[in-house]
Design a protein around this motif. Structure first.
Motif, PDB file in Angstrom:
ATOM      1  N   GLU A   1       0.413  -5.485  10.389  1.00 47.18           N
ATOM      2  CA  GLU A   1       1.118  -5.161   9.163  1.00 47.18           C
ATOM      3  C   GLU A   1       0.186  -5.432   7.986  1.00 47.18           C
ATOM      4  N   PHE A   2       0.322  -4.637   6.924  1.00 48.42           N
ATOM      5  CA  PHE A   2      -0.636  -4.693   5.819  1.00 48.42           C
ATOM      6  C   PHE A   2      -0.775  -6.111   5.271  1.00 48.42           C
TER       7      PHE A   2
ATOM      8  N   GLY B   1       5.991  -1.626  -3.050  1.00 49.85           N
ATOM      9  CA  GLY B   1       6.629  -2.916  -2.814  1.00 49.85           C
ATOM     10  C   GLY B   1       5.673  -3.957  -2.253  1.00 49.85           C
ATOM     11  N   LEU B   2       4.383  -3.822  -2.561  1.00 49.99           N
ATOM     12  CA  LEU B   2       3.383  -4.791  -2.118  1.00 49.99           C
ATOM     13  C   LEU B   2       3.008  -5.708  -3.269  1.00 49.99           C
TER      14      LEU B   2
ATOM     15  N   SER C   1      -4.126  -0.458   6.963  1.00 52.88           N
ATOM     16  CA  SER C   1      -4.839  -1.709   6.692  1.00 52.88           C
ATOM     17  C   SER C   1      -6.350  -1.544   6.669  1.00 52.88           C
ATOM     18  N   ARG C   2      -6.856  -0.379   7.082  1.00 52.82           N
ATOM     19  CA  ARG C   2      -8.298  -0.147   6.968  1.00 52.82           C
ATOM     20  C   ARG C   2      -8.732  -0.130   5.500  1.00 52.82           C
ATOM     21  N   HIS C   3      -7.779   0.118   4.596  1.00 56.01           N
ATOM     22  CA  HIS C   3      -8.083   0.148   3.172  1.00 56.01           C
ATOM     23  C   HIS C   3      -7.742  -1.171   2.481  1.00 56.01           C
ATOM     24  N   LYS C   4      -7.458  -2.193   3.275  1.00 58.05           N
ATOM     25  CA  LYS C   4      -7.261  -3.515   2.691  1.00 58.05           C
ATOM     26  C   LYS C   4      -8.614  -4.208   2.604  1.00 58.05           C
ATOM     27  N   VAL C   5      -9.078  -4.399   1.375  1.00 58.70           N
ATOM     28  CA  VAL C   5     -10.385  -4.999   1.134  1.00 58.70           C
ATOM     29  C   VAL C   5     -10.250  -6.071   0.047  1.00 58.70           C
ATOM     30  N   SER C   6     -11.292  -6.867  -0.085  1.00 58.39           N
ATOM     31  CA  SER C   6     -11.298  -7.924  -1.098  1.00 58.39           C
ATOM     32  C   SER C   6     -12.615  -7.878  -1.867  1.00 58.39           C
ATOM     33  N   PRO C   7     -12.555  -7.693  -3.195  1.00 60.17           N
ATOM     34  CA  PRO C   7     -11.378  -7.454  -4.029  1.00 60.17           C
ATOM     35  C   PRO C   7     -10.718  -6.124  -3.681  1.00 60.17           C
ATOM     36  N   PRO C   8      -9.468  -5.932  -4.123  1.00 60.40           N
ATOM     37  CA  PRO C   8      -8.725  -4.742  -3.690  1.00 60.40           C
ATOM     38  C   PRO C   8      -9.210  -3.478  -4.384  1.00 60.40           C
ATOM     39  N   LEU C   9      -8.898  -2.342  -3.772  1.00 63.75           N
ATOM     40  CA  LEU C   9      -9.147  -1.057  -4.423  1.00 63.75           C
ATOM     41  C   LEU C   9      -8.317  -1.001  -5.700  1.00 63.75           C
ATOM     42  N   ARG C  10      -8.961  -0.566  -6.787  1.00 63.29           N
ATOM     43  CA  ARG C  10      -8.272  -0.499  -8.079  1.00 63.29           C
ATOM     44  C   ARG C  10      -7.846   0.937  -8.388  1.00 63.29           C
TER      45      ARG C  10
END
Length: 417
Positions: free
Chosen positions: A317-318, A201-202, A273-282
């Motif tokens: 929050e993410f 749901g993101l 949120s440690r896995h929130k990166v830019s660009p995102p993980l694909r």
């Protein structure tokens, strides 16, 4: 300095000693001798298990915060972390406070970093305050020591601004960095658009957001000429577009971040949120395409994209958390699980030629610029392995292989054994 590295396997495709196990004598900042066996009663002998030595690694994208965000990381401590992680030289992004958009900040970074084992090369902002409107003082920053120009994690929406930049920097052989992500397509997306984003749901970021910008930027490069580097690509189509551009003879290079080669968006199921990166993980298919792009040399170099962030910006929050992960201290151990060692060394050193920095090799008479490491042994990256001030590592709990012993650069050394 007077050091003998005993029984060291040289990993350097440009060296006559490539893949040979030899002794290396480093004296007064230079490689004095390379031979099967070397003795010197006055030398400090270093003999380590499974010792390999390569040309010193160069990271094309690190952030340290200083000036302005010293609570995240300082220049001196950040460079110490880089040295202990095997990097002898790093390019420092412009996302400080104030932004590195003039020669005085470039000079500050160079002066503050002077004397450290790891050498710092500032990247200047492409536009004033990285706002994407007016070009920054590019020529003045070049004279002060900036090696490239780009707005960190910000795409240039105005195509004419990028066009003028590519034309202008040709007068002094400058390099333009163009982070590629279309903001209107990205919208409020925070993760890769796919099965995982739908399940969780993101809001998703489609690969199209990157690919539209990559295609546009390559068209601009074809029109203007000059040199363009596209950092941290993350999609299979981006690899394909850059491969085609290189076949046309365009002077384009690109990098990929370590975490894109190790993780997929499947890591997001815990909303960490440690896995929130830019660009995102694909997804996994994309990860494999990026690895293939590494192996066929479409992707020129690998970066840690090291981004320290304090807990106030990361432990949220993410949707609200800031994108980014630290990556220096985990880079080698992670890469060693997915790529051959010769490829790792090549991709961690190729950035010098791209950024106009003197290349190095392991040969008698050369200035010492060496990374020391072992390719053997498995372990798991944990909190005690984090060396940075900020602790926002996406690699916690990740299996690693091999370890870094330290670096030697000219008459300076940093060891962690």
């Amino acid at each position: 300095m007077n050091i003998i590295l005993k029984s060291a396997k040289i990993i350097d495709s440009t060296s006559p000693f490539h893949n040979q196990v030899v002794d290396i004598h480093v004296k007064n900042g230079k490689i004095e001798k390379i031979a099967a066996s070397i003795t010197d009663a006055e030398a400090n002998v270093i003999q380590l298990e499974d010792l390999s030595v390569s040309p010193g690694w160069f990271d094309t994208s690190v952030s340290f915060g200083e000036p302005g965000y010293e609570e995240r990381e300082t220049l001196v401590h950040g460079l110490e972390v880089a040295a202990k992680s095997g990097f002898t030289q790093v390019a420092i992004q412009s996302n400080n406070n104030p932004i590195t958009d003039n020669q005085s900040i470039v000079s500050f970074i160079k002066q503050k970093a002077f004397g450290q084992t790891t050498e710092a090369f500032p990247i200047g902002a492409l536009t004033m305050k990285s706002e994407g409107t007016d070009l920054a003082e590019l020529y003045d920053m070049k004279n002060a020591g900036a090696v490239a120009f780009g707005d960190y994690k910000k795409a240039i929406d105005n195509a004419n601004v990028l066009k003028i930049a590519l034309q202008y920097v040709q007068d002094f052989d400058g390099l333009v960095l163009a982070f590629s992500q279309d903001k209107s397509v990205k919208g409020k997306g925070v993760v890769h658009e796919g099965i995982t984003s739908t399940t969780l749901g993101l809001k998703g970021i489609p690969p199209l957001a990157e690919e539209l910008q990559v295609a546009r930027n390559l068209f601009l490069l074809e029109y203007t000429g000059g040199k363009l580097h596209i950092p941290t690509i993350s999609t299979a189509k981006s690899v394909e577009l850059i491969r085609e551009a290189k076949a046309k003879g365009l002077h384009v290079t690109c990098s990929v971040a370590v975490h894109q080669l190790i993780f997929t968006d499947a890591k997001l199921t815990e909303f960490d949120s440690r896995h929130k990166v830019s660009p995102p993980l694909r997804d996994e298919e994309t990860r494999q395409a990026l690895l293939a792009g590494i192996l066929d040399n479409t992707i020129d170099c690998i970066t840690t994209d090291h981004t320290p962030l304090d807990i106030e910006h990361k432990k949220l929050e993410f949707d609200l958390a800031t994108s980014g992960t630290i990556g220096l201290e985990s880079a080698f151990g992670a890469l060693n699980t997915v790529l051959p060692i010769e490829v790792i060394v090549d991709k961690l050193t190729a950035g010098r030629a791209i950024f106009g920095i003197e290349t190095t090799r392991i040969a008698v008479g050369e200035i010492a610029n060496l990374s020391l490491f072992s390719t053997q042994g498995t372990w798991t990256f944990n909190k005690e392995n984090i060396l940075s001030k900020s602790k926002n590592s996406a690699f916690l709990g990740t299996p690693m292989q091999g370890k870094v012993y330290g670096v030697i650069r000219q008459d300076k050394q940093t060891f962690i054994f």
